[in-house]
Design a protein around this motif. Sequence first.
Motif, PDB file in Angstrom:
ATOM      1  N   LYS A  33     -18.873  75.823  21.120  1.00  0.00           N
ATOM      2  CA  LYS A  33     -20.139  76.132  21.398  1.00  0.00           C
ATOM      3  C   LYS A  33     -20.473  76.480  23.090  1.00  0.00           C
ATOM      4  CE  LYS A  33     -25.188  75.240  20.387  1.00  0.00           C
ATOM      5  NZ  LYS A  33     -26.100  74.172  19.847  1.00  0.00           N
ATOM      6  N   GLY A  34     -20.988  77.715  23.495  1.00  0.00           N
ATOM      7  CA  GLY A  34     -21.337  78.130  24.541  1.00  0.00           C
ATOM      8  C   GLY A  34     -21.998  79.274  24.662  1.00  0.00           C
ATOM      9  N   THR A  35     -22.087  79.854  25.875  1.00  0.00           N
ATOM     10  CA  THR A  35     -22.632  81.351  26.207  1.00  0.00           C
ATOM     11  C   THR A  35     -22.163  82.333  26.396  1.00  0.00           C
ATOM     12  OG1 THR A  35     -23.161  80.631  28.384  1.00  0.00           O
ATOM     13  CG2 THR A  35     -24.704  79.712  26.737  1.00  0.00           C
ATOM     14  N   THR A  36     -20.828  82.441  26.464  1.00  0.00           N
ATOM     15  CA  THR A  36     -20.014  83.596  27.043  1.00  0.00           C
ATOM     16  C   THR A  36     -20.042  84.829  25.899  1.00  0.00           C
ATOM     17  OG1 THR A  36     -18.811  82.048  27.929  1.00  0.00           O
ATOM     18  CG2 THR A  36     -17.699  84.446  28.085  1.00  0.00           C
ATOM     19  N   TYR A  37     -19.636  84.317  24.691  1.00  0.00           N
ATOM     20  CA  TYR A  37     -19.593  85.399  23.527  1.00  0.00           C
ATOM     21  C   TYR A  37     -20.370  85.057  22.656  1.00  0.00           C
ATOM     22  CZ  TYR A  37     -15.047  86.111  26.376  1.00  0.00           C
ATOM     23  OH  TYR A  37     -14.128  86.209  27.502  1.00  0.00           O
ATOM     24  N   THR A  38     -20.610  86.187  21.899  1.00  0.00           N
ATOM     25  CA  THR A  38     -21.742  86.287  20.691  1.00  0.00           C
ATOM     26  C   THR A  38     -21.131  86.998  19.426  1.00  0.00           C
ATOM     27  OG1 THR A  38     -23.522  85.850  22.218  1.00  0.00           O
ATOM     28  CG2 THR A  38     -23.914  86.576  19.982  1.00  0.00           C
ATOM     29  N   ASP A  39     -21.171  86.253  18.303  1.00  0.00           N
ATOM     30  CA  ASP A  39     -20.899  87.002  17.250  1.00  0.00           C
ATOM     31  C   ASP A  39     -22.263  87.500  16.649  1.00  0.00           C
ATOM     32  OD1 ASP A  39     -20.271  87.537  14.482  1.00  0.00           O
ATOM     33  OD2 ASP A  39     -19.272  85.915  13.933  1.00  0.00           O
ATOM     34  N   PRO A  40     -22.095  88.891  16.555  1.00  0.00           N
ATOM     35  CA  PRO A  40     -23.163  89.658  16.071  1.00  0.00           C
ATOM     36  C   PRO A  40     -23.744  89.457  14.798  1.00  0.00           C
ATOM     37  CG  PRO A  40     -21.497  91.215  16.328  1.00  0.00           C
ATOM     38  CD  PRO A  40     -21.041  89.824  16.805  1.00  0.00           C
ATOM     39  N   ILE A  41     -22.738  88.810  13.871  1.00  0.00           N
ATOM     40  CA  ILE A  41     -22.747  88.714  12.436  1.00  0.00           C
ATOM     41  C   ILE A  41     -23.877  87.575  12.110  1.00  0.00           C
ATOM     42  CG2 ILE A  41     -21.850  88.014  10.430  1.00  0.00           C
ATOM     43  CD1 ILE A  41     -19.497  89.546  11.100  1.00  0.00           C
ATOM     44  N   ASP A  42     -23.940  86.363  13.030  1.00  0.00           N
ATOM     45  CA  ASP A  42     -24.790  85.328  12.773  1.00  0.00           C
ATOM     46  C   ASP A  42     -25.822  84.979  14.012  1.00  0.00           C
ATOM     47  OD1 ASP A  42     -22.693  83.910  14.374  1.00  0.00           O
ATOM     48  OD2 ASP A  42     -22.457  82.543  13.054  1.00  0.00           O
ATOM     49  N   GLY A  43     -25.301  85.905  15.170  1.00  0.00           N
ATOM     50  CA  GLY A  43     -25.863  85.762  16.426  1.00  0.00           C
ATOM     51  C   GLY A  43     -25.660  84.309  17.199  1.00  0.00           C
ATOM     52  N   LYS A  44     -24.698  83.456  16.797  1.00  0.00           N
ATOM     53  CA  LYS A  44     -24.335  82.271  17.345  1.00  0.00           C
ATOM     54  C   LYS A  44     -23.062  82.548  18.588  1.00  0.00           C
ATOM     55  CE  LYS A  44     -24.998  79.321  13.518  1.00  0.00           C
ATOM     56  NZ  LYS A  44     -24.380  78.169  12.664  1.00  0.00           N
ATOM     57  N   SER A  45     -23.454  81.837  19.783  1.00  0.00           N
ATOM     58  CA  SER A  45     -22.700  82.004  20.830  1.00  0.00           C
ATOM     59  C   SER A  45     -21.671  81.079  21.087  1.00  0.00           C
ATOM     60  CB  SER A  45     -23.623  82.247  21.961  1.00  0.00           C
ATOM     61  OG  SER A  45     -24.324  83.669  21.824  1.00  0.00           O
ATOM     62  N   PHE A  46     -20.615  81.343  21.901  1.00  0.00           N
ATOM     63  CA  PHE A  46     -19.436  80.428  22.077  1.00  0.00           C
ATOM     64  C   PHE A  46     -19.031  80.496  23.363  1.00  0.00           C
ATOM     65  CE2 PHE A  46     -19.900  81.501  17.513  1.00  0.00           C
ATOM     66  CZ  PHE A  46     -19.910  79.893  17.069  1.00  0.00           C
ATOM     67  N   ARG A  47     -18.380  79.468  24.243  1.00  0.00           N
ATOM     68  CA  ARG A  47     -17.565  79.806  25.384  1.00  0.00           C
ATOM     69  C   ARG A  47     -16.301  80.516  25.023  1.00  0.00           C
ATOM     70  NH1 ARG A  47     -13.657  75.430  25.453  1.00  0.00           N
ATOM     71  NH2 ARG A  47     -13.918  73.863  24.090  1.00  0.00           N
ATOM     72  N   LYS A  48     -15.845  80.599  24.026  1.00  0.00           N
ATOM     73  CA  LYS A  48     -14.602  81.347  23.732  1.00  0.00           C
ATOM     74  C   LYS A  48     -14.619  81.537  22.298  1.00  0.00           C
ATOM     75  CE  LYS A  48     -10.980  77.916  23.956  1.00  0.00           C
ATOM     76  NZ  LYS A  48      -9.450  77.488  24.583  1.00  0.00           N
TER      77      LYS A  48
END
Length: 254
Positions: A33-48
């Motif tokens: 979990k983080g803020t760098t990348y986002t999956d547009p399918i569910d809107g969740k963001s990750f550090r990588k």
Amino acid sequence: MKRIFKFILNTIPRPILIKVSYLVRPIIAIFLKGTTYTDPIDGKSFRKFLPYGYGVQRSNALSPSTFSLERHRLLWLYLKNETNFFTAPKKVLHIAPEQCFLKLFKKQENLDYTTADLYSPIADVKADICDLPFEENSFDIVFSNHVLEHIEDDKKAMSELFRVLKPNGLGIFQIPQDLSLENTYEDFSIKSKEERKKHFGQYDHVRIYGRDYFARLRNAGFKVNEIDYSKTISEELMQRYCLVKGEILPVCSK
């Protein structure tokens, strides 16, 4: 990590990988979990994102939350922004359904959604793409993504996809494609997993499609629109969503 993922992809059968992924995916999503990348399918963001690839591993390819790849996220954006897939009543056939789409599509009240595959443990109907158990002109939309490169008689498979699609229906049939090749490379005398991996990039592929892929679809009867949808997406979003420039969406109609 790349070596581990490469070993897993090349040694564990895909049906088992699908089952296991449902168990490990929530844990991985929490860990990354983080803020760098986002999956547009569910809107969740990750550090990588996770690496992925049967041969050379691509960095930041696999979303930790949906397990979507670059091609899935591109398709999602196209459907969301350019079609009425999420709002209009549609009868849909999805060959070899990807888990990143499965639950979301099933929840959509506007869709009469059927999945089919010969081996997938998450498909509704056990079916051979070369002999589909559906009447002709049955579906408004047909998806068959990264399937045809596994099928020796892809001409027959394409004819079946054409047969079950309704007139004026929409078909999207993504494949791994080498746009530097004018003609598709295939050799059905190559049978071993190691040789197929060497020649086609993956142990269960039987060809590498070239630029003539679109002509093959047209020969099956489809009207084909070759859409480079990445050109419509800003550089910022290309990076945030971890997309690949230049992938062509073969958007087909009947």
